[in-house]
Design a protein around this motif. Structure first.
Motif, PDB file in Angstrom:
ATOM      1  N   PRO A  45       9.574  -9.227  -2.158  1.00 17.00           N
ATOM      2  CA  PRO A  45      10.507  -9.016  -3.262  1.00 17.00           C
ATOM      3  C   PRO A  45       9.977  -9.523  -4.602  1.00 17.00           C
ATOM      4  O   PRO A  45      10.439  -9.090  -5.655  1.00 17.00           O
ATOM      5  CB  PRO A  45      11.766  -9.795  -2.835  1.00 17.00           C
ATOM      6  CG  PRO A  45      11.286 -10.809  -1.857  1.00 17.00           C
ATOM      7  CD  PRO A  45      10.076 -10.194  -1.186  1.00 17.00           C
ATOM      8  N   GLU A  46       8.989 -10.425  -4.582  1.00 20.22           N
ATOM      9  CA  GLU A  46       8.463 -10.992  -5.819  1.00 20.22           C
ATOM     10  C   GLU A  46       7.480 -10.012  -6.485  1.00 20.22           C
ATOM     11  O   GLU A  46       6.973  -9.107  -5.858  1.00 20.22           O
ATOM     12  CB  GLU A  46       7.722 -12.314  -5.547  1.00 20.22           C
ATOM     13  CG  GLU A  46       8.550 -13.383  -4.898  1.00 20.22           C
ATOM     14  CD  GLU A  46       8.530 -13.300  -3.369  1.00 20.22           C
ATOM     15  OE1 GLU A  46       9.278 -14.052  -2.746  1.00 20.22           O
ATOM     16  OE2 GLU A  46       7.795 -12.478  -2.795  1.00 20.22           O
ATOM     17  N   THR A  47       7.187 -10.282  -7.746  1.00 21.11           N
ATOM     18  CA  THR A  47       6.196  -9.473  -8.455  1.00 21.11           C
ATOM     19  C   THR A  47       4.807  -9.786  -7.902  1.00 21.11           C
ATOM     20  O   THR A  47       4.586 -10.885  -7.353  1.00 21.11           O
ATOM     21  CB  THR A  47       6.193  -9.782  -9.966  1.00 21.11           C
ATOM     22  OG1 THR A  47       5.725 -11.124 -10.160  1.00 21.11           O
ATOM     23  CG2 THR A  47       7.573  -9.581 -10.586  1.00 21.11           C
ATOM     24  N   PRO A  48       3.843  -8.863  -8.052  1.00 14.95           N
ATOM     25  CA  PRO A  48       2.484  -9.153  -7.601  1.00 14.95           C
ATOM     26  C   PRO A  48       1.919 -10.433  -8.226  1.00 14.95           C
ATOM     27  O   PRO A  48       1.249 -11.213  -7.549  1.00 14.95           O
ATOM     28  CB  PRO A  48       1.689  -7.921  -8.042  1.00 14.95           C
ATOM     29  CG  PRO A  48       2.702  -6.829  -8.072  1.00 14.95           C
ATOM     30  CD  PRO A  48       3.981  -7.488  -8.535  1.00 14.95           C
ATOM     31  N   LYS A  49       2.202 -10.672  -9.488  1.00 11.47           N
ATOM     32  CA  LYS A  49       1.701 -11.881 -10.144  1.00 11.47           C
ATOM     33  C   LYS A  49       2.293 -13.128  -9.503  1.00 11.47           C
ATOM     34  O   LYS A  49       1.576 -14.092  -9.214  1.00 11.47           O
ATOM     35  CB  LYS A  49       2.018 -11.851 -11.641  1.00 11.47           C
ATOM     36  CG  LYS A  49       1.499 -13.066 -12.384  1.00 11.47           C
ATOM     37  CD  LYS A  49       1.795 -12.967 -13.868  1.00 11.47           C
ATOM     38  CE  LYS A  49       1.302 -14.198 -14.608  1.00 11.47           C
ATOM     39  NZ  LYS A  49       1.598 -14.106 -16.040  1.00 11.47           N
ATOM     40  N   GLY A  71      -8.352  -5.679 -16.301  1.00  7.14           N
ATOM     41  CA  GLY A  71      -7.216  -5.327 -15.461  1.00  7.14           C
ATOM     42  C   GLY A  71      -5.897  -5.719 -16.092  1.00  7.14           C
ATOM     43  O   GLY A  71      -5.733  -5.715 -17.306  1.00  7.14           O
ATOM     44  N   SER A  72      -4.956  -6.109 -15.230  1.00  7.64           N
ATOM     45  CA  SER A  72      -3.590  -6.402 -15.673  1.00  7.64           C
ATOM     46  C   SER A  72      -3.414  -7.827 -16.194  1.00  7.64           C
ATOM     47  O   SER A  72      -2.357  -8.157 -16.717  1.00  7.64           O
ATOM     48  CB  SER A  72      -2.628  -6.191 -14.500  1.00  7.64           C
ATOM     49  OG  SER A  72      -2.902  -7.138 -13.479  1.00  7.64           O
ATOM     50  N   GLY A  73      -4.419  -8.664 -16.006  1.00 13.48           N
ATOM     51  CA  GLY A  73      -4.318 -10.062 -16.425  1.00 13.48           C
ATOM     52  C   GLY A  73      -3.986 -10.996 -15.269  1.00 13.48           C
ATOM     53  O   GLY A  73      -4.001 -12.225 -15.441  1.00 13.48           O
ATOM     54  N   ILE A  74      -3.696 -10.459 -14.096  1.00 14.44           N
ATOM     55  CA  ILE A  74      -3.371 -11.308 -12.945  1.00 14.44           C
ATOM     56  C   ILE A  74      -4.577 -12.144 -12.535  1.00 14.44           C
ATOM     57  O   ILE A  74      -4.438 -13.321 -12.200  1.00 14.44           O
ATOM     58  CB  ILE A  74      -2.831 -10.462 -11.773  1.00 14.44           C
ATOM     59  CG1 ILE A  74      -1.466  -9.870 -12.138  1.00 14.44           C
ATOM     60  CG2 ILE A  74      -2.724 -11.307 -10.501  1.00 14.44           C
ATOM     61  CD1 ILE A  74      -0.888  -8.930 -11.096  1.00 14.44           C
ATOM     62  N   THR A  75      -5.764 -11.568 -12.593  1.00 15.87           N
ATOM     63  CA  THR A  75      -6.971 -12.321 -12.213  1.00 15.87           C
ATOM     64  C   THR A  75      -7.143 -13.543 -13.110  1.00 15.87           C
ATOM     65  O   THR A  75      -7.437 -14.640 -12.629  1.00 15.87           O
ATOM     66  CB  THR A  75      -8.215 -11.412 -12.260  1.00 15.87           C
ATOM     67  OG1 THR A  75      -7.990 -10.283 -11.415  1.00 15.87           O
ATOM     68  CG2 THR A  75      -9.459 -12.147 -11.810  1.00 15.87           C
ATOM     69  N   GLU A  76      -6.942 -13.382 -14.399  1.00 13.49           N
ATOM     70  CA  GLU A  76      -7.028 -14.531 -15.300  1.00 13.49           C
ATOM     71  C   GLU A  76      -5.931 -15.538 -14.994  1.00 13.49           C
ATOM     72  O   GLU A  76      -6.181 -16.752 -14.985  1.00 13.49           O
ATOM     73  CB  GLU A  76      -6.934 -14.091 -16.765  1.00 13.49           C
ATOM     74  CG  GLU A  76      -7.024 -15.270 -17.712  1.00 13.49           C
ATOM     75  CD  GLU A  76      -7.052 -14.904 -19.182  1.00 13.49           C
ATOM     76  OE1 GLU A  76      -7.197 -15.833 -20.001  1.00 13.49           O
ATOM     77  OE2 GLU A  76      -6.943 -13.707 -19.521  1.00 13.49           O
ATOM     78  N   ALA A  77      -4.719 -15.067 -14.708  1.00 14.78           N
ATOM     79  CA  ALA A  77      -3.618 -15.973 -14.376  1.00 14.78           C
ATOM     80  C   ALA A  77      -3.917 -16.752 -13.093  1.00 14.78           C
ATOM     81  O   ALA A  77      -3.607 -17.959 -13.002  1.00 14.78           O
ATOM     82  CB  ALA A  77      -2.316 -15.193 -14.230  1.00 14.78           C
ATOM     83  N   GLU A  78      -4.536 -16.112 -12.121  1.00 18.45           N
ATOM     84  CA  GLU A  78      -4.915 -16.798 -10.881  1.00 18.45           C
ATOM     85  C   GLU A  78      -5.923 -17.906 -11.172  1.00 18.45           C
ATOM     86  O   GLU A  78      -5.802 -19.023 -10.661  1.00 18.45           O
ATOM     87  CB  GLU A  78      -5.497 -15.799  -9.881  1.00 18.45           C
ATOM     88  CG  GLU A  78      -4.490 -14.803  -9.350  1.00 18.45           C
ATOM     89  CD  GLU A  78      -5.109 -13.615  -8.652  1.00 18.45           C
ATOM     90  OE1 GLU A  78      -4.355 -12.883  -7.981  1.00 18.45           O
ATOM     91  OE2 GLU A  78      -6.343 -13.391  -8.766  1.00 18.45           O
TER      92      GLU A  78
END
Length: 142
Positions: A45-49, A71-78
């Motif tokens: 149910p959560e967002t991919p991020k 990409g979407s910025g998720i890699t940087e957030a990780e």
């Protein structure tokens, strides 16, 4: 004997799918690590991020693979979450001399700038290794 260390693998997907697969196989062969990657998140149910950051929180080691897409910025957030949590970060950059298909290149000027800034930061804060292909990367990671 304690539980095996949990290794979180972070990268953009479209351009580094083969590299991710090679690293996962190398970690599996080691038999004393647990792999965490977006390939196995499933429906939630959560967002991919949010899912990614929660998985980083559960990990003992962060492996970041970076090439020519932001990409979407998720890699940087990780990556930033791993740093915030003081999780050891192992960083790998695709060698700039390796030819890249245009589809695997970031084209949005804003994202190109973000990617270049992130790469500068990675190089400033870590001993970064480069790789030329999936097998080279897998060998460097183990």
């Amino acid at each position: 004997m304690g539980k095996p260390p949990r290794v979180f693998l972070s990268s953009t997907w479209l351009d580094l799918e083969s590299e991710r697969e090679a690293v996962e196989k190398a970690l599996y062969r080691m038999q004393d690590t647990a792999f965490a990657g977006m390939e196995y998140f499933g429906s939630r149910p959560e967002t991919p991020k949010d899912v990614s950051l929660a998985e980083v929180d559960r990990s003992d080691v962060y492996i970041g693979i970076f090439a020519h897409r932001y990409g979407s910025g998720i890699t940087e957030a990780e990556y930033r979450r791993a740093r915030y949590r003081d999780i050891p970060c192992l960083v790998y950059l695709k060698d700039e001399s390796v030819p890249v298909v245009p589809f695997h290149m970031e084209i949005e000027p804003e994202n190109v700038a973000k990617l270049e800034g992130l790469k500068r930061e990675l190089k400033a804060h870590h001993t970064v290794s480069s790789f030329q292909n999936p097998d080279h990367l897998a060998t460097a990671c183990i």
